[in-house]
Structures are given as C-alpha cells and as structure tokens.
Design a protein around this motif. Structure first.
Motif, PDB file in Angstrom:
ATOM      1  N   LYS A  54       0.833  -1.202   0.000  1.00  0.00           N
ATOM      2  CA  LYS A  54       0.000   0.000   0.000  1.00  0.00           C
ATOM      3  C   LYS A  54       0.871   1.257   0.000  1.00  0.00           C
ATOM      4  O   LYS A  54       0.611   2.204  -0.749  1.00  0.00           O
ATOM      5  CB  LYS A  54      -0.923  -0.003   1.219  1.00  0.00           C
ATOM      6  CG  LYS A  54      -1.845   1.192   1.284  1.00  0.00           C
ATOM      7  CD  LYS A  54      -2.767   1.121   2.493  1.00  0.00           C
ATOM      8  CE  LYS A  54      -3.735   2.278   2.498  1.00  0.00           C
ATOM      9  NZ  LYS A  54      -4.634   2.214   3.655  1.00  0.00           N
ATOM     10  N   ALA A  55       1.917   1.280   0.813  1.00  0.00           N
ATOM     11  CA  ALA A  55       2.749   2.475   0.968  1.00  0.00           C
ATOM     12  C   ALA A  55       3.905   2.561  -0.018  1.00  0.00           C
ATOM     13  O   ALA A  55       4.267   3.645  -0.478  1.00  0.00           O
ATOM     14  CB  ALA A  55       3.302   2.527   2.392  1.00  0.00           C
ATOM     15  N   GLU A  56       4.495   1.404  -0.369  1.00  0.00           N
ATOM     16  CA  GLU A  56       5.763   1.396  -1.105  1.00  0.00           C
ATOM     17  C   GLU A  56       5.660   0.972  -2.574  1.00  0.00           C
ATOM     18  O   GLU A  56       6.629   1.145  -3.313  1.00  0.00           O
ATOM     19  CB  GLU A  56       6.769   0.463  -0.406  1.00  0.00           C
ATOM     20  CG  GLU A  56       7.030   0.812   1.043  1.00  0.00           C
ATOM     21  CD  GLU A  56       7.810   2.099   1.216  1.00  0.00           C
ATOM     22  OE1 GLU A  56       8.589   2.455   0.312  1.00  0.00           O
ATOM     23  OE2 GLU A  56       7.623   2.747   2.256  1.00  0.00           O
ATOM     24  N   ARG A  57       4.561   0.388  -2.989  1.00  0.00           N
ATOM     25  CA  ARG A  57       4.490  -0.104  -4.367  1.00  0.00           C
ATOM     26  C   ARG A  57       3.288   0.455  -5.137  1.00  0.00           C
ATOM     27  O   ARG A  57       3.432   0.964  -6.231  1.00  0.00           O
ATOM     28  CB  ARG A  57       4.452  -1.643  -4.397  1.00  0.00           C
ATOM     29  CG  ARG A  57       5.758  -2.305  -3.990  1.00  0.00           C
ATOM     30  CD  ARG A  57       6.868  -2.013  -4.986  1.00  0.00           C
ATOM     31  NE  ARG A  57       8.118  -2.655  -4.647  1.00  0.00           N
ATOM     32  CZ  ARG A  57       9.120  -2.071  -4.002  1.00  0.00           C
ATOM     33  NH1 ARG A  57       9.020  -0.836  -3.597  1.00  0.00           N
ATOM     34  NH2 ARG A  57      10.233  -2.735  -3.751  1.00  0.00           N
ATOM     35  N   PHE A  58       2.102   0.320  -4.580  1.00  0.00           N
ATOM     36  CA  PHE A  58       0.905   0.660  -5.344  1.00  0.00           C
ATOM     37  C   PHE A  58       0.691   2.162  -5.481  1.00  0.00           C
ATOM     38  O   PHE A  58      -0.247   2.602  -6.121  1.00  0.00           O
ATOM     39  CB  PHE A  58      -0.321  -0.046  -4.774  1.00  0.00           C
ATOM     40  CG  PHE A  58      -0.318  -1.550  -5.014  1.00  0.00           C
ATOM     41  CD1 PHE A  58       0.645  -2.161  -5.802  1.00  0.00           C
ATOM     42  CD2 PHE A  58      -1.283  -2.351  -4.451  1.00  0.00           C
ATOM     43  CE1 PHE A  58       0.653  -3.529  -6.024  1.00  0.00           C
ATOM     44  CE2 PHE A  58      -1.299  -3.725  -4.675  1.00  0.00           C
ATOM     45  CZ  PHE A  58      -0.328  -4.312  -5.454  1.00  0.00           C
ATOM     46  N   THR A  59       1.593   2.961  -4.913  1.00  0.00           N
ATOM     47  CA  THR A  59       1.572   4.414  -5.105  1.00  0.00           C
ATOM     48  C   THR A  59       2.382   4.821  -6.342  1.00  0.00           C
ATOM     49  O   THR A  59       2.347   5.978  -6.742  1.00  0.00           O
ATOM     50  CB  THR A  59       2.172   5.117  -3.872  1.00  0.00           C
ATOM     51  OG1 THR A  59       3.492   4.611  -3.661  1.00  0.00           O
ATOM     52  CG2 THR A  59       1.318   4.901  -2.638  1.00  0.00           C
ATOM     53  N   ILE A  60       3.076   3.867  -6.952  1.00  0.00           N
ATOM     54  CA  ILE A  60       3.938   4.139  -8.111  1.00  0.00           C
ATOM     55  C   ILE A  60       3.110   3.984  -9.392  1.00  0.00           C
ATOM     56  O   ILE A  60       2.668   2.887  -9.723  1.00  0.00           O
ATOM     57  CB  ILE A  60       5.148   3.178  -8.138  1.00  0.00           C
ATOM     58  CG1 ILE A  60       5.970   3.327  -6.847  1.00  0.00           C
ATOM     59  CG2 ILE A  60       6.001   3.418  -9.373  1.00  0.00           C
ATOM     60  CD1 ILE A  60       7.018   2.249  -6.648  1.00  0.00           C
ATOM     61  N   ALA A  61       2.922   5.081 -10.101  1.00  0.00           N
ATOM     62  CA  ALA A  61       2.041   5.075 -11.285  1.00  0.00           C
ATOM     63  C   ALA A  61       2.505   4.090 -12.359  1.00  0.00           C
ATOM     64  O   ALA A  61       1.687   3.405 -12.966  1.00  0.00           O
ATOM     65  CB  ALA A  61       1.947   6.483 -11.864  1.00  0.00           C
ATOM     66  N   ALA A  62       3.797   4.014 -12.606  1.00  0.00           N
ATOM     67  CA  ALA A  62       4.316   3.181 -13.701  1.00  0.00           C
ATOM     68  C   ALA A  62       4.550   1.726 -13.296  1.00  0.00           C
ATOM     69  O   ALA A  62       5.042   0.929 -14.094  1.00  0.00           O
ATOM     70  CB  ALA A  62       5.622   3.780 -14.225  1.00  0.00           C
TER      71      ALA A  62
END
Length: 113
Positions: A54-62
């Motif tokens: 939730k905090a470290e991966r799925f916030t990355i658009a690409a």
C-alpha cells in the motif's frame, strides 16, 4: 489436479491493476517474503504485506510486472519477471512462489544480473 499457477497469476494481475485487496487475498495469512540472499524474511504475515504494498508499491504510477518465463515444479511456481516503475530502468527478477492450498505461503525474490 491442482493448478498452482492460479494464485500466482491472480496476484500478478492484481499487482498490475494495483488492486490491493485482490493482491493480498492471493497470499496465506502466514506469508513470508524473502529478498535473497537474506535468510530472514523481509515481510512476514498478510498485514505487513498489505502495509508495504500500500505504501511502497501501489503508489507508483508506472508500476507493473511482466512474466518473461514461467516454470512449475510441484507446488513451486518459478517466474522470471521484468519489473517496471521501481527503478529508473526496468529490471529482472526470478521469483519462486511456494503455493499451499491455493495460496502463496512463501516467495523468494532473486535479483538477476
């Protein structure tokens, strides 16, 4: 016959869709994630897995991953993946998924190169 690739494919699809609930649902409550060559898990348990992604991966658009090659040996599903969005350039990783009762209970990430 059990299809051990089913939860692995579901988690890949959920990862690429950034669907956290569907992603976490593919994992056993006692999931252990290893980033090799570490001998201790980097993540342990569904709550830690959910918090990290939730905090470290799925916030990355690409963010996305593609399977270059998949092999199945018993209850192990081995994926050679190309991962986009985390580093400046895409990178490759080999992931060994340990599937038990239709859920991923262990995953070992091996960097390529």
């Amino acid at each position: 016959m059990i299809d051990n690739t089913a939860p692995v494919q579901r988690q890949l699809d959920a990862y690429n869709a950034k669907d956290l609930a569907a992603f976490v649902a593919c994992y056993h409550p006692d999931i252990a994630i290893y980033r090799m060559p570490a001998t201790a898990p980097s993540l342990k348990g569904r709550a830690a897995l959910e918090a990290f992604y939730k905090a470290e991966r799925f916030t990355i658009a690409a963010l996305r991953a593609e399977v270059l090659q998949r092999m199945v040996v018993g209850n192990k599903v081995i994926d050679h993946e190309k991962v986009y969005g985390i580093a400046e350039q895409p990178y490759e990783v080999v992931v060994v998924y340990d599937v038990q009762d239709g859920l991923i209970i262990n995953a070992w990430f091996y960097p390529v190169g």
